[in-house]
Scaffold this motif. Structure first.
Motif, mmCIF file in Angstrom:
data_model
loop_
_atom_site.group_PDB
_atom_site.id
_atom_site.type_symbol
_atom_site.label_atom_id
_atom_site.label_comp_id
_atom_site.label_asym_id
_atom_site.label_seq_id
_atom_site.Cartn_x
_atom_site.Cartn_y
_atom_site.Cartn_z
ATOM 1 N N TYR A 139 21.749 31.086 37.849
ATOM 2 C CA TYR A 139 22.926 31.213 36.981
ATOM 3 C C TYR A 139 24.096 31.838 37.731
ATOM 4 C CZ TYR A 139 25.837 32.674 33.035
ATOM 5 O OH TYR A 139 26.885 32.878 32.163
ATOM 6 N N LYS A 140 25.260 31.186 37.608
ATOM 7 C CA LYS A 140 26.460 31.658 38.297
ATOM 8 C C LYS A 140 27.585 31.964 37.320
ATOM 9 C CE LYS A 140 25.697 29.078 42.608
ATOM 10 N NZ LYS A 140 26.272 28.060 43.527
ATOM 11 N N LEU A 141 28.404 32.918 37.704
ATOM 12 C CA LEU A 141 29.631 33.217 36.981
ATOM 13 C C LEU A 141 30.819 32.954 37.890
ATOM 14 C CD1 LEU A 141 28.977 36.528 34.991
ATOM 15 C CD2 LEU A 141 29.592 34.298 34.023
ATOM 16 N N HIS A 142 31.878 32.433 37.290
ATOM 17 C CA HIS A 142 33.145 32.246 37.986
ATOM 18 C C HIS A 142 34.061 33.392 37.553
ATOM 19 C CE1 HIS A 142 31.458 28.318 38.734
ATOM 20 N NE2 HIS A 142 31.411 28.072 37.431
ATOM 21 N N VAL A 143 34.423 34.240 38.477
ATOM 22 C CA VAL A 143 35.239 35.422 38.192
ATOM 23 C C VAL A 143 36.637 35.189 38.747
ATOM 24 C CG1 VAL A 143 35.437 37.915 38.476
ATOM 25 C CG2 VAL A 143 33.172 36.846 38.420
ATOM 26 N N ASP A 144 37.626 35.278 37.883
ATOM 27 C CA ASP A 144 39.019 35.061 38.292
ATOM 28 C C ASP A 144 39.824 36.314 37.952
ATOM 29 O OD1 ASP A 144 41.710 34.279 38.586
ATOM 30 O OD2 ASP A 144 41.210 32.191 38.168
ATOM 31 N N LEU A 145 40.142 37.079 38.979
ATOM 32 C CA LEU A 145 40.894 38.316 38.755
ATOM 33 C C LEU A 145 42.350 38.028 38.434
ATOM 34 C CD1 LEU A 145 40.928 41.389 38.699
ATOM 35 C CD2 LEU A 145 41.279 41.378 41.183
ATOM 36 N N GLU A 146 42.870 36.927 38.934
ATOM 37 C CA GLU A 146 44.269 36.598 38.664
ATOM 38 C C GLU A 146 44.493 36.321 37.178
ATOM 39 O OE1 GLU A 146 46.135 34.746 42.655
ATOM 40 O OE2 GLU A 146 44.633 33.464 41.692
ATOM 41 N N SER A 147 43.573 35.582 36.561
ATOM 42 C CA SER A 147 43.707 35.278 35.135
ATOM 43 C C SER A 147 42.894 36.221 34.252
ATOM 44 C CB SER A 147 43.274 33.839 34.861
ATOM 45 O OG SER A 147 41.892 33.652 35.169
ATOM 46 N N LYS A 148 42.126 37.112 34.877
ATOM 47 C CA LYS A 148 41.280 38.081 34.172
ATOM 48 C C LYS A 148 40.298 37.369 33.233
ATOM 49 C CE LYS A 148 44.876 40.450 32.719
ATOM 50 N NZ LYS A 148 45.708 41.491 32.089
ATOM 51 N N THR A 149 39.587 36.392 33.805
ATOM 52 C CA THR A 149 38.635 35.630 33.008
ATOM 53 C C THR A 149 37.292 35.497 33.722
ATOM 54 O OG1 THR A 149 39.433 33.535 33.948
ATOM 55 C CG2 THR A 149 40.407 34.261 31.856
ATOM 56 N N LEU A 150 36.250 35.311 32.919
ATOM 57 C CA LEU A 150 34.902 34.989 33.379
ATOM 58 C C LEU A 150 34.508 33.671 32.735
ATOM 59 C CD1 LEU A 150 32.989 38.365 32.783
ATOM 60 C CD2 LEU A 150 33.696 37.460 34.992
ATOM 61 N N SER A 151 33.846 32.814 33.489
ATOM 62 C CA SER A 151 33.367 31.560 32.918
ATOM 63 C C SER A 151 32.092 31.133 33.622
ATOM 64 C CB SER A 151 34.434 30.464 33.036
ATOM 65 O OG SER A 151 34.769 30.228 34.397
ATOM 66 N N ASP A 152 31.353 30.218 32.985
ATOM 67 C CA ASP A 152 30.183 29.643 33.622
ATOM 68 C C ASP A 152 30.205 28.132 33.436
ATOM 69 O OD1 ASP A 152 29.280 29.089 31.043
ATOM 70 O OD2 ASP A 152 27.680 30.590 31.057
#
Length: 202
Positions: A139-152
């Motif tokens: 299982y992976k998470l996509h972490v985006d600090l620029e948009s302050k979001t987490l997604s899978d």
């Protein structure tokens, strides 16, 4: 420090509350004078049996979590003593993001100073991540600090809050020294003027 903007990584769970800094990096390994090399001792007393054998029951030791760069845990992560070796060990082992409902203040601040992104989510959101991690191998998470979001890859999308000053620290790869060196020209000019004044007085 390296700038942190986005990261996609395997998630490893440490399903415990009140994970203290002595568990993260036991005191007998604090004699090293370098910042590097602490990763081998991360969670040492949980990762290994007393005879030195790998503890296969400790979740992050399982093959499915090999190469993980995102760590999820429970409330009050990083409590206990204020040793900065704890984030050093976490980063050196390969974790660049930690997700938990809450953190001890000193540990939380030290993470930002060492290039680690500690994300706070609700108890319910963290529980959901534990369930997803157990359900999907690798299982992976996509972490985006620029948009302050987490997604899978299974429809999850969450927003997280972060202090803007700290966010900029990570985005630009700055620690306290790096922040000061942004004003290097002004510092040099001041020192030159100060030296000139001393020379005139002499």
């Amino acid at each position: 420090m390296e700038p942190f903007k986005q990261l996609t990584g395997i998630v490893a769970p440490v399903d415990r509350v009140n994970v203290d800094t002595d568990a993260i990096i036991p005191k007998q390994f604090l004699k090293r004078i370098e910042r590097s090399g602490f990763g081998q001792f991360l969670f040492y007393e949980w990762r290994f049996h007393e005879n030195g054998d790998i503890n296969a029951d400790f979740e992050p030791n399982k093959p499915r979590y090999e190469g993980a760069s995102v760590l999820i845990s429970r409330a009050n992560f990083g409590c206990g003593s204020s040793r900065e070796h704890a984030p050093w060990a976490i980063l050196d082992y390969g974790y660049k993001v930690i997700i938990a409902p809450s953190y001890a203040d000193i540990f939380f601040n030290n993470c930002f100073k060492n290039g680690i992104l500690p994300i706070k989510l609700s108890e319910e959101q963290v529980e959901d991540l534990f369930q997803r991690t157990a359900q999907h191998e690798g299982y992976k998470l996509h972490v985006d600090l620029e948009s302050k979001t987490l997604s899978d890859d299974y429809g999850l999308k969450l927003s997280f809050d972060i202090d803007e000053h700290r966010r900029q620290f990570l985005l630009q790869g700055l620690d306290d020294i790096g922040l000061t060196l942004q004003h290097e020209d002004k510092i040099t000019a001041y020192e030159q003027k100060h030296a000139a004044r001393l020379g005139q007085k002499a």
